[in-house]
Design a protein around this motif. Structure first.
Motif, PDB file in Angstrom:
ATOM      1  N   VAL A 284     -62.273   8.902  52.719  1.00  0.00           N
ATOM      2  CA  VAL A 284     -62.712  10.281  52.452  1.00  0.00           C
ATOM      3  C   VAL A 284     -63.050  10.448  50.975  1.00  0.00           C
ATOM      4  N   GLU A 285     -62.181   9.926  50.103  1.00  0.00           N
ATOM      5  CA  GLU A 285     -62.392  10.051  48.646  1.00  0.00           C
ATOM      6  C   GLU A 285     -63.691   9.385  48.213  1.00  0.00           C
ATOM      7  N   LEU A 286     -63.911   8.157  48.686  1.00  0.00           N
ATOM      8  CA  LEU A 286     -65.104   7.412  48.287  1.00  0.00           C
ATOM      9  C   LEU A 286     -66.378   8.037  48.865  1.00  0.00           C
ATOM     10  N   TYR A 287     -66.284   8.519  50.093  1.00  0.00           N
ATOM     11  CA  TYR A 287     -67.473   9.087  50.733  1.00  0.00           C
ATOM     12  C   TYR A 287     -67.907  10.375  50.040  1.00  0.00           C
ATOM     13  N   LYS A 288     -66.944  11.105  49.467  1.00  0.00           N
ATOM     14  CA  LYS A 288     -67.268  12.368  48.796  1.00  0.00           C
ATOM     15  C   LYS A 288     -67.833  12.158  47.391  1.00  0.00           C
ATOM     16  N   GLN A 289     -67.578  10.978  46.823  1.00  0.00           N
ATOM     17  CA  GLN A 289     -68.061  10.728  45.463  1.00  0.00           C
ATOM     18  C   GLN A 289     -69.583  10.648  45.438  1.00  0.00           C
ATOM     19  N   VAL A 290     -70.182  11.285  44.411  1.00  0.00           N
ATOM     20  CA  VAL A 290     -71.646  11.280  44.294  1.00  0.00           C
ATOM     21  C   VAL A 290     -72.140   9.900  43.876  1.00  0.00           C
ATOM     22  N   TYR A 291     -71.453   9.316  42.910  1.00  0.00           N
ATOM     23  CA  TYR A 291     -71.871   7.995  42.402  1.00  0.00           C
ATOM     24  C   TYR A 291     -70.738   7.001  42.588  1.00  0.00           C
ATOM     25  N   LEU A 292     -71.081   5.803  43.073  1.00  0.00           N
ATOM     26  CA  LEU A 292     -70.092   4.744  43.260  1.00  0.00           C
ATOM     27  C   LEU A 292     -70.452   3.539  42.403  1.00  0.00           C
ATOM     28  N   TYR A 329     -74.989  -4.900  59.661  1.00  0.00           N
ATOM     29  CA  TYR A 329     -73.734  -5.586  59.999  1.00  0.00           C
ATOM     30  C   TYR A 329     -73.120  -6.169  58.718  1.00  0.00           C
ATOM     31  N   TYR A 330     -71.813  -6.403  58.814  1.00  0.00           N
ATOM     32  CA  TYR A 330     -71.148  -7.187  57.756  1.00  0.00           C
ATOM     33  C   TYR A 330     -70.722  -8.499  58.394  1.00  0.00           C
ATOM     34  N   CYS A 331     -71.232  -9.591  57.834  1.00  0.00           N
ATOM     35  CA  CYS A 331     -70.975 -10.922  58.393  1.00  0.00           C
ATOM     36  C   CYS A 331     -69.713 -11.501  57.743  1.00  0.00           C
ATOM     37  N   TYR A 332     -68.709 -11.831  58.573  1.00  0.00           N
ATOM     38  CA  TYR A 332     -67.452 -12.372  58.044  1.00  0.00           C
ATOM     39  C   TYR A 332     -66.856 -13.347  59.059  1.00  0.00           C
ATOM     40  N   GLU A 333     -66.667 -14.593  58.618  1.00  0.00           N
ATOM     41  CA  GLU A 333     -66.083 -15.652  59.448  1.00  0.00           C
ATOM     42  C   GLU A 333     -66.798 -15.767  60.801  1.00  0.00           C
ATOM     43  N   ASN A 334     -68.130 -15.884  60.704  1.00  0.00           N
ATOM     44  CA  ASN A 334     -68.986 -16.092  61.884  1.00  0.00           C
ATOM     45  C   ASN A 334     -68.977 -14.926  62.874  1.00  0.00           C
ATOM     46  N   ARG A 335     -68.575 -13.747  62.391  1.00  0.00           N
ATOM     47  CA  ARG A 335     -68.629 -12.550  63.229  1.00  0.00           C
ATOM     48  C   ARG A 335     -69.406 -11.468  62.513  1.00  0.00           C
ATOM     49  N   ASN A 336     -70.151 -10.672  63.260  1.00  0.00           N
ATOM     50  CA  ASN A 336     -70.914  -9.567  62.691  1.00  0.00           C
ATOM     51  C   ASN A 336     -70.251  -8.243  63.060  1.00  0.00           C
ATOM     52  N   TYR A 337     -69.849  -7.513  62.007  1.00  0.00           N
ATOM     53  CA  TYR A 337     -69.195  -6.213  62.210  1.00  0.00           C
ATOM     54  C   TYR A 337     -70.197  -5.097  61.910  1.00  0.00           C
ATOM     55  N   PHE A 338     -70.398  -4.222  62.892  1.00  0.00           N
ATOM     56  CA  PHE A 338     -71.348  -3.123  62.731  1.00  0.00           C
ATOM     57  C   PHE A 338     -70.905  -2.171  61.621  1.00  0.00           C
ATOM     58  N   LEU A 339     -71.886  -1.790  60.753  1.00  0.00           N
ATOM     59  CA  LEU A 339     -71.648  -0.800  59.705  1.00  0.00           C
ATOM     60  C   LEU A 339     -72.537   0.413  59.956  1.00  0.00           C
ATOM     61  N   PRO A 340     -71.975   1.630  59.964  1.00  0.00           N
ATOM     62  CA  PRO A 340     -72.798   2.835  60.160  1.00  0.00           C
ATOM     63  C   PRO A 340     -73.887   2.940  59.099  1.00  0.00           C
ATOM     64  N   GLU A 341     -75.020   3.518  59.468  1.00  0.00           N
ATOM     65  CA  GLU A 341     -76.156   3.645  58.562  1.00  0.00           C
ATOM     66  C   GLU A 341     -75.806   4.468  57.328  1.00  0.00           C
ATOM     67  N   GLU A 342     -74.946   5.497  57.494  1.00  0.00           N
ATOM     68  CA  GLU A 342     -74.549   6.325  56.351  1.00  0.00           C
ATOM     69  C   GLU A 342     -73.805   5.501  55.292  1.00  0.00           C
ATOM     70  N   ILE A 343     -73.003   4.542  55.762  1.00  0.00           N
ATOM     71  CA  ILE A 343     -72.257   3.671  54.841  1.00  0.00           C
ATOM     72  C   ILE A 343     -73.220   2.711  54.149  1.00  0.00           C
ATOM     73  N   TYR A 344     -74.166   2.169  54.930  1.00  0.00           N
ATOM     74  CA  TYR A 344     -75.148   1.243  54.363  1.00  0.00           C
ATOM     75  C   TYR A 344     -75.921   1.890  53.217  1.00  0.00           C
ATOM     76  N   LYS A 345     -76.318   3.153  53.406  1.00  0.00           N
ATOM     77  CA  LYS A 345     -77.076   3.865  52.369  1.00  0.00           C
ATOM     78  C   LYS A 345     -76.250   4.058  51.092  1.00  0.00           C
ATOM     79  N   ARG A 346     -74.916   4.150  51.244  1.00  0.00           N
ATOM     80  CA  ARG A 346     -74.060   4.374  50.079  1.00  0.00           C
ATOM     81  C   ARG A 346     -73.801   3.102  49.278  1.00  0.00           C
ATOM     82  N   VAL A 347     -73.922   1.953  49.930  1.00  0.00           N
ATOM     83  CA  VAL A 347     -73.507   0.703  49.269  1.00  0.00           C
ATOM     84  C   VAL A 347     -74.671  -0.175  48.810  1.00  0.00           C
ATOM     85  N   VAL A 348     -75.920   0.170  49.187  1.00  0.00           N
ATOM     86  CA  VAL A 348     -77.057  -0.665  48.760  1.00  0.00           C
ATOM     87  C   VAL A 348     -77.755  -0.031  47.567  1.00  0.00           C
TER      88      VAL A 348
END
Length: 348
Positions: A284-292, A329-348
């Motif tokens: 919640v804290e990170l998602y509310k932050q304007v800049y990361l 997705y986030y690729c980790y140990e030969n597995r792909n974990y789905f990431l929501p589009e809203e999260i993707y926009k915040r981290v790229v």
């Protein structure tokens, strides 16, 4: 500015030959009277050349004279001839190592060591007696003197004794954490000491066993016995101490009939619950932050993956975030974990 200051300002300066602050005799060359009359003279003691403005002797001879006076004066504090000679020998060794100036400046700092030797042993004792009196930390404070004793082969270091005394000091530091004596800790220490005396455990093992026990008692300000809840919470925070604290728990059960158990499954459940709560709050804290920052972006990925999948990835990387058919997705140990589009926009 008064007249004296004005006078000194216009008539005094640092002589360019002897570098002393004196009345300038030759304004053009900025020399004092002695250096203007004769630039170089001979030191009557060491016969080396020196600027005439230095005076009767060169700086090295002047410092050497002061050093001898210091040795003589400090020698009056000591009563035994053996310790007096040892102090004198040490200062000469220190002078050869560091120079006259350093020996003169710091020579008096080592007097406490020689005073103690003078009062307790009337000589410089062997390493066992030194380390028993000063303890390893005390000897570290007198490291220069110890190095002199080693260089001149006056002592031989007993590494086993040194390590054992260092452990005893650490045990004392542990007991210093307790505001008052706690009977269950005192009896546990006595039990460990008996085992150490029988050769079953080392002093280091005694200290490692005491550390979590005293930590548990001191953190919770316990005066009698820890409760099951206090034990559980301690092991949730310091799960690495589980094996080390087992002996103390068994001691409480056998000597004081306390009903305490190390419930590994319950402790893991509490840890998981606390981690989920922390991740939810942090999300919640990170998602509310304007800049990361870059670090916060990767932390956001970490808490999202744990919240969605219960997967712990402490150090996610940008390179592992991939797109497949416009899905993130986030690729980790030969597995792909789905990431929501809203999260993707915040981290790229």
């Amino acid at each position: 500015m008064n007249r004296l200051q004005c006078y000194r300002r216009h008539t005094f300066a640092t002589c360019k030959n002897c570098h002393r602050y004196r009345k300038v005799h030759n304004q053009e060359k900025q020399l004092c009277k002695k250096c203007d009359e004769q630039l170089v003279s001979t030191c009557p003691k060491c016969k080396s050349e020196m600027p005439s403005g230095y005076g009767n002797v060169c700086p090295d001879c002047a410092r050497r004279s002061l050093l001898f006076n210091m040795i003589r004066l400090n020698g009056h504090i000591l009563h035994n001839k053996a310790v007096k000679n040892a102090y004198k020998t040490f200062i000469f060794w220190y002078m050869r190592k560091c120079g006259i100036s350093v020996a003169l400046h710091k020579g008096a700092d080592f007097m406490r060591f020689f005073i103690d030797c003078d009062e307790i042993w009337q000589k410089i004792p062997d390493y066992a007696e030194l380390v028993s009196h000063f303890k390893p930390n005390g000897l570290r404070a007198n490291l220069t003197v110890l190095r002199w004793l080693l260089d001149t082969n006056q002592i031989i270091v007993d590494e086993v004794l040194k390590d054992d005394l260092a452990e005893l000091e650490r045990i004392q530091a542990l007991f210093n954490k307790l505001k008052e004596s706690v009977p269950c800790i005192a009896s546990y220490y006595q039990k460990l000491q008996r085992r150490c005396g029988e050769g079953k455990v080392s002093i280091k093992s005694v200290r490692l066993a005491l550390q979590p026990a005293i930590d548990l008692i001191s953190v919770n300000n316990i005066t009698d016995y820890p409760t099951q809840d206090q034990l559980n919470q301690y092991l949730v925070e310091k799960s690495g101490q589980t094996a080390a604290i087992t002996g103390f728990i068994n001691h409480l059960k056998s000597e004081y009939h306390r009903v305490l158990e190390i419930d590994y499954k319950l402790i893991q459940q509490i840890k998981t619950k606390q981690l989920k709560k922390h991740c939810s709050q942090r999300l919640v804290e990170l998602y509310k932050q304007v800049y990361l920052t870059q670090r916060e972006r990767m932390e956001l990925v970490s808490v999202v993956l744990y919240s969605l999948y219960g997967t712990t990835i402490k150090m996610p990387t940008q390179e592992n975030i991939i797109k497949i058919d416009k899905v993130t997705y986030y690729c980790y140990e030969n597995r792909n974990y789905f990431l929501p589009e809203e999260i993707y926009k915040r981290v790229v």
